[in-house]
Structure formats: C-alpha cells, structure tokens
Design a protein around this motif. Structure first.
Motif, PDB file in Angstrom:
ATOM      1  N   ASN A 152       0.820  -1.216   0.000  1.00 49.22           N
ATOM      2  CA  ASN A 152       0.000   0.000   0.000  1.00 49.22           C
ATOM      3  C   ASN A 152       0.854   1.268   0.000  1.00 49.22           C
ATOM      4  O   ASN A 152       0.472   2.300   0.570  1.00 49.22           O
ATOM      5  N   GLY A 153       2.039   1.167  -0.612  1.00 48.83           N
ATOM      6  CA  GLY A 153       2.904   2.320  -0.757  1.00 48.83           C
ATOM      7  C   GLY A 153       3.690   2.692   0.480  1.00 48.83           C
ATOM      8  O   GLY A 153       4.396   3.707   0.479  1.00 48.83           O
ATOM      9  N   ARG A 154       3.588   1.885   1.544  1.00 50.14           N
ATOM     10  CA  ARG A 154       4.279   2.219   2.803  1.00 50.14           C
ATOM     11  C   ARG A 154       5.142   1.046   3.252  1.00 50.14           C
ATOM     12  O   ARG A 154       4.941  -0.102   2.821  1.00 50.14           O
ATOM     13  N   HIS A 155       6.104   1.348   4.129  1.00 45.46           N
ATOM     14  CA  HIS A 155       7.003   0.309   4.613  1.00 45.46           C
ATOM     15  C   HIS A 155       6.213  -0.811   5.280  1.00 45.46           C
ATOM     16  O   HIS A 155       5.330  -0.569   6.101  1.00 45.46           O
ATOM     17  N   ALA A 156       6.565  -2.040   4.908  1.00 42.78           N
ATOM     18  CA  ALA A 156       5.892  -3.215   5.471  1.00 42.78           C
ATOM     19  C   ALA A 156       6.880  -4.010   6.325  1.00 42.78           C
ATOM     20  O   ALA A 156       6.921  -3.858   7.551  1.00 42.78           O
ATOM     21  N   LEU A 157       7.705  -4.835   5.685  1.00 45.80           N
ATOM     22  CA  LEU A 157       8.744  -5.595   6.368  1.00 45.80           C
ATOM     23  C   LEU A 157      10.028  -5.534   5.548  1.00 45.80           C
ATOM     24  O   LEU A 157       9.984  -5.324   4.331  1.00 45.80           O
ATOM     25  N   PRO A 158      11.182  -5.736   6.175  1.00 43.54           N
ATOM     26  CA  PRO A 158      12.430  -5.763   5.414  1.00 43.54           C
ATOM     27  C   PRO A 158      12.484  -6.998   4.507  1.00 43.54           C
ATOM     28  O   PRO A 158      12.073  -8.090   4.910  1.00 43.54           O
ATOM     29  N   ILE A 159      12.950  -6.818   3.299  1.00 48.22           N
ATOM     30  CA  ILE A 159      13.258  -7.919   2.392  1.00 48.22           C
ATOM     31  C   ILE A 159      14.612  -7.608   1.774  1.00 48.22           C
ATOM     32  O   ILE A 159      15.317  -6.716   2.256  1.00 48.22           O
ATOM     33  N   THR A 160      14.989  -8.320   0.747  1.00 51.42           N
ATOM     34  CA  THR A 160      16.161  -7.930  -0.028  1.00 51.42           C
ATOM     35  C   THR A 160      15.697  -7.575  -1.434  1.00 51.42           C
ATOM     36  O   THR A 160      14.639  -8.035  -1.896  1.00 51.42           O
ATOM     37  N   PHE A 161      16.494  -6.769  -2.111  1.00 51.86           N
ATOM     38  CA  PHE A 161      16.122  -6.415  -3.477  1.00 51.86           C
ATOM     39  C   PHE A 161      16.073  -7.663  -4.341  1.00 51.86           C
ATOM     40  O   PHE A 161      15.217  -7.794  -5.222  1.00 51.86           O
ATOM     41  N   GLY A 162      16.978  -8.596  -4.083  1.00 53.60           N
ATOM     42  CA  GLY A 162      16.980  -9.846  -4.832  1.00 53.60           C
ATOM     43  C   GLY A 162      15.678 -10.603  -4.699  1.00 53.60           C
ATOM     44  O   GLY A 162      15.212 -11.239  -5.651  1.00 53.60           O
ATOM     45  N   PHE A 163      15.060 -10.546  -3.513  1.00 55.24           N
ATOM     46  CA  PHE A 163      13.774 -11.220  -3.308  1.00 55.24           C
ATOM     47  C   PHE A 163      12.696 -10.601  -4.190  1.00 55.24           C
ATOM     48  O   PHE A 163      11.854 -11.296  -4.750  1.00 55.24           O
ATOM     49  N   LYS A 164      12.732  -9.283  -4.301  1.00 57.14           N
ATOM     50  CA  LYS A 164      11.786  -8.595  -5.188  1.00 57.14           C
ATOM     51  C   LYS A 164      11.961  -9.102  -6.619  1.00 57.14           C
ATOM     52  O   LYS A 164      10.985  -9.437  -7.308  1.00 57.14           O
ATOM     53  N   VAL A 165      13.210  -9.190  -7.071  1.00 59.10           N
ATOM     54  CA  VAL A 165      13.486  -9.652  -8.429  1.00 59.10           C
ATOM     55  C   VAL A 165      13.095 -11.120  -8.595  1.00 59.10           C
ATOM     56  O   VAL A 165      12.591 -11.527  -9.647  1.00 59.10           O
ATOM     57  N   ALA A 166      13.307 -11.920  -7.552  1.00 57.09           N
ATOM     58  CA  ALA A 166      12.938 -13.342  -7.616  1.00 57.09           C
ATOM     59  C   ALA A 166      11.443 -13.500  -7.879  1.00 57.09           C
ATOM     60  O   ALA A 166      11.023 -14.414  -8.600  1.00 57.09           O
ATOM     61  N   GLY A 167      10.642 -12.618  -7.303  1.00 56.38           N
ATOM     62  CA  GLY A 167       9.208 -12.642  -7.578  1.00 56.38           C
ATOM     63  C   GLY A 167       8.917 -12.347  -9.035  1.00 56.38           C
ATOM     64  O   GLY A 167       8.029 -12.960  -9.651  1.00 56.38           O
ATOM     65  N   TRP A 168       9.679 -11.421  -9.612  1.00 58.35           N
ATOM     66  CA  TRP A 168       9.517 -11.122 -11.044  1.00 58.35           C
ATOM     67  C   TRP A 168       9.894 -12.348 -11.883  1.00 58.35           C
ATOM     68  O   TRP A 168       9.223 -12.668 -12.865  1.00 58.35           O
ATOM     69  N   ILE A 169      10.961 -13.028 -11.476  1.00 58.71           N
ATOM     70  CA  ILE A 169      11.424 -14.198 -12.225  1.00 58.71           C
ATOM     71  C   ILE A 169      10.358 -15.281 -12.253  1.00 58.71           C
ATOM     72  O   ILE A 169      10.066 -15.871 -13.303  1.00 58.71           O
ATOM     73  N   GLU A 170       9.762 -15.552 -11.098  1.00 54.70           N
ATOM     74  CA  GLU A 170       8.751 -16.612 -11.070  1.00 54.70           C
ATOM     75  C   GLU A 170       7.566 -16.262 -11.965  1.00 54.70           C
ATOM     76  O   GLU A 170       7.007 -17.116 -12.656  1.00 54.70           O
ATOM     77  N   GLU A 171       7.190 -14.996 -11.975  1.00 54.91           N
ATOM     78  CA  GLU A 171       6.108 -14.561 -12.861  1.00 54.91           C
ATOM     79  C   GLU A 171       6.528 -14.726 -14.319  1.00 54.91           C
ATOM     80  O   GLU A 171       5.731 -15.145 -15.168  1.00 54.91           O
TER      81      GLU A 171
END
Length: 450
Positions: A152-171
C-alpha cells in the motif's frame, strides 16, 4: 517443463521483426503457402509432380514483379486472386493451371499470417530468454541487499532487493509456461477449402492438411473452420498479459527512481537530457517507454475479442481485423520486450540509499518480529495489541520502540532487553529472502541455460 529457445542464436533487431510484417514479407508468405500446397498435393497424386516443381520454382518474389502484383490488386481488390493469377502466368507449360488447387483466399492469408507470427514469436522468445537470464543475474547480485518491502505504498517488512526480483522471475517463468503450452493451439494452419469441410480435396483433405501444416512448421486444425479465430485472439491475450507484467516491473522501478526514494537509476550517460527547461532533471527514459509500449500492447485486446466473432462460416470484416491485429501486435510486443531488456541492462542499484530508506522506519519495520517473540509467552493477540500500542506511543514521544516496550511490565517479565533489541534489528529480519532468491535464480538458470 517447457524450455525457451536456445540462447546461442542471433537476436533480431526491432526493424527486422517489423520487416517480417512488411508487404513483401506477407506476399512471400502467401507464395510459400502456395508452393507447399503444390508440393503436398503432388505427393498425394492430386496434381502432377512436374507442375508442383514448376510452381515451387516460381513461387518467389524474386521471380515475380511486385509492381505488377500491386497494380493487379488495385484492380481486383482480391490480393490472393492477383497473386495466383500472376504466379500462374509465370509458370511454364500447364503448371499454372494447378496453382491454388482447391484452396480459398483465407486458407492462404491466415496460414501465411501464422507462418509470420511464428517467426516473430521465435525471435520474441529468444529475447524473452535473454531477459530471464539478466533477471537471474540481477537477483543474484542483490540477494543479500536489504530494502524496505512496501505494501500500500508504505514500509511493510524488510526484504532484499533480490527477493523482489525473484518474484519477477517466477512470474516470468509462468509466462514461459503459458507461451509454450499455447504453441500447438496458436500456430495453426487453416486448411480446409472454402468453408473448412474439404469439399475440393475429398478424402485426401485431412492428410493434405497434415502434410502442409507439418512442412510449414504449423499445427493442423481438425476442423479448419474459417470462423474459428480464437487461437489468434489467445496469442494476443498472452502478449497482453505479459505486457502487464513488464509494465508492473517497469513502474516499480520507475517509482524507485523518484528523488524521495532513489534506490535505483538508469545508466543513460552524461549526454542524455532530462528536460529542455530544468537542467537538473534526470528523468527515466527507458522505464517510461516500457510502460507506454505495454499499454499499447494491452490496448489490442478489445480488438482481438471482437475479431474472434465472425458471422456464420467467416466474413471479410473479421478477417481484416485479424490481419491488422497480428501485423500491429507482434512487432509492438517485440519492441516492448526489447526495451525491457534495455531497461534491465542499464539498471543500476544504490544499496546505500536502500539502507537509508530502510532506516527511516527505524525499529518499527521489524515490529512483527518483536510481536512473534512475545507471542509464545503472552499470546499472539495480546502481543500484537501491546506492540501496536507501543508503536503509537513511540511515534508520539520520540522514544525508541525497544525502550517503549521495555517499559511494559508484561514485556519485562517475559524477555530481556537484549532479546527485544535484537528482534527489532531490521537488517537481520529479512525472512528467507536470501535463500528463496538463490533458489529462484537456480531455477531460472536451469529452465534457461546460457
């Protein structure tokens, strides 16, 4: 599992893909169909073998006059009639009398479009493969790079940038599965005569359909009805669905480039200008183009749904819709994908800025872990409410969340200060981001070897 094309092949340029849909290329695809038809019919004894060889030898724009074809089409307004007439005249002997034997216009036009569409798709999937490997590389180098996860545009929990990209990869891999599984349905030859029931071909019709389709690298339709346009619409739908993923990722990166965030940027070079009036501006050039192109790809979808609804056994209006749709959508989708490749290739990360933004939330962004530390001792609901109230109080007073929590008797009785302080360290609370990212990188490379 389905695999993308080999990664060693030469990549097509955007201009080369557009050229696949040029007038000359379309006419040649029709001639290729006529040549393959003659070859297959000769094998089945439907026309003389010598006639087939002559038709095959002359079914090339190198043997025909394109200006003559264009002039005849202007008169007949029936492109296949004109091409068949001129091809027949170019053949020696009586071979010309066997051109287009038993066929109808849409057999040739739509099968020709399927040939070109498949060539375009092959180029598309090679570039698709390239991007997948680049995403894997990006995920690998950023697997341990902490960043604020946002909902929702606000800080939620810490992740890594790689995790964000991994989600793109699976898609991305889900799109690979969709494209590959659709090929036997989408890349079909429409071969059945005037209305699809093999009237002019007789009992040899189904075998002619099979042989012609196989030679052209297409799949035969069991019922080659001219009214069945859904397979073209499906391919456009797959491109539209894929464009939404490209736009989502590009928009995510675009937002991460804002001055207030600045966690990534495009390496465009010193000579690139952001604004004609504001010298300080450094605007995105590539991400915004991906977003724009993706919207144009998705805009083809309503026409695809309209085009798959011809009347009765087919009509000219919907045939024209399909031809225009394919000619526009395939080059557009390739340009979008190639621009997306350029975006990932020129993307640069700023880990220091990511850490700076993560620190803006201080201990608050790890409040879930504090709650889960307390939950086994005082109950999850009580722990949630207690931490929530402590966050509100800390925000009001400026006191650190760990200090505010330790003022609570229930917390003091349950855990030590060291435990609470460690629980609220955001950099150590990225869940399984690193391990999950590395697993997805390995999966991507397994599915798409270099």
């Amino acid at each position: 599992m389905p695999q993308p094309p080999a990664n060693s092949e030469k990549r097509a340029t955007r201009a080369e893909v557009r050229a696949l849909f040029s007038r000359s290329a379309i006419w040649q695809s029709w001639l290729d169909v006529e040549a393959t038809l003659a070859q297959s019919q000769a094998e089945l004894g439907m026309i003389p073998e010598a006639a087939a060889h002559e038709i095959m030898a002359k079914a090339s724009l190198t043997c025909l006059d394109e200006a003559e074809i264009a002039a005849d089409i202007a008169k007949t307004r029936a492109p296949i009639v004109s091409i068949v007439r001129i091809l027949s005249d170019a053949c020696d002997g009586d071979a010309g009398g066997y051109v287009h034997w038993g066929a109808t216009t849409q057999n040739v036009v739509q099968t020709g479009r399927s040939i070109i569409m498949r060539r375009s798709h092959h180029a598309f999937m090679r570039r698709f493969n390239d991007v997948l490997l680049k995403l894997a590389d990006l995920a690998e180098i950023s697997a341990e790079m902490p960043i604020a996860g946002r909902t929702n545009g606000r800080h939620a929990l810490p992740i890594t940038f790689g995790f964000k990209v991994a989600g793109w990869i699976e898609e991305w891999l889900r799109h690979l599965d969709r494209f590959t599984s659709a090929e036997p349905r989408v890349f079909s030859a429409l071969w059945g005569g005037a209305v699809g029931a093999m009237h002019a071909f007789g009992d040899d019709g189904p075998e002619l359909n099979r042989r012609l389709s196989q030679r052209l690298g297409l799949y035969p339709l069991a019922i080659p009805s001219r009214a069945g346009m859904d397979y073209f619409a499906e391919y456009i739908m797959l491109l539209a669905l894929f464009s939404a993923t490209c736009a989502k990722i590009a928009r995510d990166l675009y937002m991460l480039m804002t001055d207030e965030t600045s966690e990534v940027y495009e390496a465009l070079g010193d000579e690139v200008i952001g604004s004609s009036t504001m010298p300080h501006k450094v605007n995105s050039k590539i991400a915004v183009h991906v977003i724009s192109l993706a919207a144009q790809v998705r805009a083809q979808m309503p026409l695809a749904l309209e085009a798959m609804q011809p009347s009765f056994e087919g009509d000219g209006a919907h045939n024209q819709m399909i031809s225009a749709l394919i000619d526009q959508s395939c080059p557009l989708a390739y340009e979008m994908l190639d621009t997306f490749h350029e975006l990932i290739d020129n993307l640069r990360l700023d880990p220091a800025r990511m850490r700076h933004n993560l620190d803006l939330s201080g201990e608050f962004i790890a409040s879930e872990r504090a709650m889960m530390v307390l939950a086994p001792l005082i109950g999850r609901t009580h722990a949630h409410d207690l931490v929530h109230e402590a966050v509100a109080a800390a925000l009001q007073t400026g006191v650190k969340l760990s200090d505010m929590l330790m003022q609570d008797p229930a917390v003091q009785a349950a855990v030590s200060r060291d435990v609470i302080t460690a629980a609220l360290d955001a950099t150590t609370y990225t869940g399984l981001s690193v391990a999950m990212t590395r697993d997805m990188v390995a999966t991507a490379r397994q599915r798409c070897p270099a």
